[in-house]
Design a protein around this motif. Structure first.
Motif, mmCIF file in Angstrom:
data_model
loop_
_atom_site.group_PDB
_atom_site.id
_atom_site.type_symbol
_atom_site.label_atom_id
_atom_site.label_comp_id
_atom_site.label_asym_id
_atom_site.label_seq_id
_atom_site.Cartn_x
_atom_site.Cartn_y
_atom_site.Cartn_z
ATOM 1 N N GLU A 339 0.822 -1.206 0.000
ATOM 2 C CA GLU A 339 0.000 0.000 0.000
ATOM 3 C C GLU A 339 0.857 1.257 0.000
ATOM 4 O O GLU A 339 0.611 2.191 -0.772
ATOM 5 C CB GLU A 339 -0.924 0.006 1.228
ATOM 6 N N ASP A 340 1.877 1.280 0.873
ATOM 7 C CA ASP A 340 2.757 2.449 0.935
ATOM 8 C C ASP A 340 3.539 2.622 -0.367
ATOM 9 O O ASP A 340 3.723 3.747 -0.854
ATOM 10 C CB ASP A 340 3.730 2.323 2.106
ATOM 11 N N THR A 342 2.649 1.645 -3.362
ATOM 12 C CA THR A 342 1.714 2.110 -4.393
ATOM 13 C C THR A 342 1.415 3.588 -4.235
ATOM 14 O O THR A 342 1.398 4.339 -5.221
ATOM 15 C CB THR A 342 0.403 1.303 -4.327
ATOM 16 N N ASP A 343 1.188 4.020 -3.007
ATOM 17 C CA ASP A 343 0.913 5.435 -2.749
ATOM 18 C C ASP A 343 2.090 6.317 -3.181
ATOM 19 O O ASP A 343 1.889 7.385 -3.768
ATOM 20 C CB ASP A 343 0.623 5.659 -1.264
ATOM 21 N N GLU A 346 2.294 6.469 -6.980
ATOM 22 C CA GLU A 346 1.220 7.306 -7.517
ATOM 23 C C GLU A 346 1.518 8.784 -7.277
ATOM 24 O O GLU A 346 1.259 9.628 -8.142
ATOM 25 C CB GLU A 346 -0.112 6.913 -6.888
ATOM 26 N N GLU A 388 -3.451 15.378 -2.219
ATOM 27 C CA GLU A 388 -3.336 14.002 -1.737
ATOM 28 C C GLU A 388 -1.908 13.490 -1.912
ATOM 29 O O GLU A 388 -1.360 12.832 -1.024
ATOM 30 C CB GLU A 388 -4.316 13.107 -2.503
ATOM 31 N N THR A 392 0.869 12.383 0.937
ATOM 32 C CA THR A 392 1.618 11.128 0.891
ATOM 33 C C THR A 392 3.105 11.405 1.053
ATOM 34 O O THR A 392 3.800 10.695 1.791
ATOM 35 C CB THR A 392 1.374 10.412 -0.457
#
Length: 410
Positions: A339-340, A342-343, A346, A388, A392
């Motif tokens: 998850e981290d 991918t964030d 992105e 966003e 991050t």
């Protein structure tokens, strides 16, 4: 045994005599842009497509891909490879901006554009090395790219970042004139000179391997901001031509020195605190005083993310230089969760896409390319995505700070 008939020589030839090895193929379902990148990298025009059991489904032709993407990547590559004069290389390289604009307009992600541009630039540098660097040097030196070029992150030409490593005991007297010619050709192509003089015309970045080892030793033994920036620049470097083992030897030496002095990592990582985030209280953008309603996306967002990943890559001895690949490797090693990771990827994509869009607009207007993006010109969706992504980045910055105990670094 399969064979081909040659009418000119009235003889039979085995296919194995003209076949290239190994056979390059793709699996059905592969992204078309990855296929284009693969064909560009290996300079091939036909690619077998296999199913899950490696049965041949068909052959994909380059002309179909070029038509689909409407860009000139293959033409640029072929023109470079067939060039007999420097002028032909310069003409081919100048066509990159048109290709970049076409791909961006089609919505191709910035990291994929960067991959393709990096591969084409690599072929350009190899050609320039062959044409400009004396043949007697070819097995005695290595041409390396540094900074954003070394990370395969530069899309539009923002600056030159290159160096030469000579083998021990070899330092040609005519190096200044040869390197001057190399840089002048890059000038002609349209690469602005690096303001920090990270170029082979600077003796600091054109010397024998033993001198680079002395630099690495000094970076570790005399920790300061300037030395750490040189260390970061070199750690992001990638070899493109010549005796590549010279570069490998220096990276091995750097990693071994860091391993012997692990405390250096917290000082190295501290640079993430150099610039403040452009996102202030209540998620309001903090604009640059000299650039009203605009933010410096490189200083305010990209630097902390890239350098934080770089510090972790140095700690984990990750030899990949591209930031996305470093993030993936950190995820594969278990340090970053999926998850981290991918964030972060992105967020990196959003920062780079917004910067590329702004730079293409500046290019179209004939303005100097910089790293400022106008927040006022964004729609609500873009502003929300940027906020966003900045959140991050700030979260990652805190994680890096905690991991390396930056609060206790003096």
């Amino acid at each position: 045994m399969p064979f081909l008939y040659s009418p000119d020589e009235k003889s039979l030839e085995l296919i194995s005599q003209i076949q290239t090895y190994p056979v390059i193929s793709i699996q059905n379902g592969e992204l078309l842009f990855n296929v284009l990148l693969l064909m560009t990298e290996h300079s091939i025009k036909h690619l077998p497509v296999l199913d899950g059991e490696n049965n041949l489904l068909g052959v994909l032709e380059l002309i179909d891909l070029v038509s689909f993407f409407s860009n000139q990547s293959h033409l640029i590559t072929v023109q470079m490879e067939r060039a007999q004069k420097l002028e032909s290389v310069v003409v081919a390289a100048k066509r990159l901006d048109v290709m970049i604009g076409a791909l961006h307009a089609k919505g191709v992600k910035s990291r994929y554009i960067a991959k393709l541009v990096s591969e084409i630039n690599r072929k350009m540098y190899i050609k320039l090395f062959e044409m400009i660097i004396p043949h007697a040097w070819h097995d005695k030196c290595t041409l390396i790219l540094l900074g954003s070029e070394g990370r395969a992150a530069q899309i539009l030409r923002t600056d030159q970042d290159n160096a030469l490593i000579f083998e021990e005991g070899f330092m040609p007297e005519d190096a200044p004139s040869v390197t001057k010619r190399f840089i002048e050709v890059l000038d002609e192509i349209g690469f602005p000179r690096c303001e920090g003089e990270i170029m082979m015309i600077n003796p600091k970045w054109c010397k024998p391997i033993e001198s680079y080892k002395e630099d690495i030793y000094r970076w570790i033994e005399e920790p300061n901001y300037e030395n750490f920036m040189d260390m970061a620049i070199f750690f992001d470097s990638t070899p493109v031509a010549g005796k590549l083992s010279l570069h490998t030897e220096l990276i091995d030496y750097l990693l071994s020195k860091v391993e012997q002095t692990p405390s250096i990592l917290m000082h190295f990582a501290r640079a993430i605190e150099t610039f403040e985030s452009p996102l202030g209280l209540f998620s309001q953008f903090v604009h640059d005083k000299e650039h009203k309603n605009a933010i410096d996306i490189k200083k305010g967002a990209l630097f902390a993310l890239i350098h934080g990943v770089r510090a972790l890559a140095l700690e984990h001895k990750i030899r990949e230089t591209n930031t996305t690949l470093r993030i993936k490797t950190l995820n594969n090693s278990g340090f970053l969760s999926k998850e981290d990771a991918t964030d972060l990827m992105e967020a990196l994509e959003i920062f780079n896409t917004l910067r590329l869009h702004s730079q293409l607009e500046q290019l179209a207007k004939g303005e100097k390319i910089d790293n400022y993006i106008s927040v006022d010109n964004m729609g609500k969706l873009e502003r929300d995505l940027l906020k966003e992504a900045l959140n991050t980045g700030n979260k990652f910055k805190k994680m890096v700070s905690y991991h390396f105990h930056l609060s206790i670094v003096g």
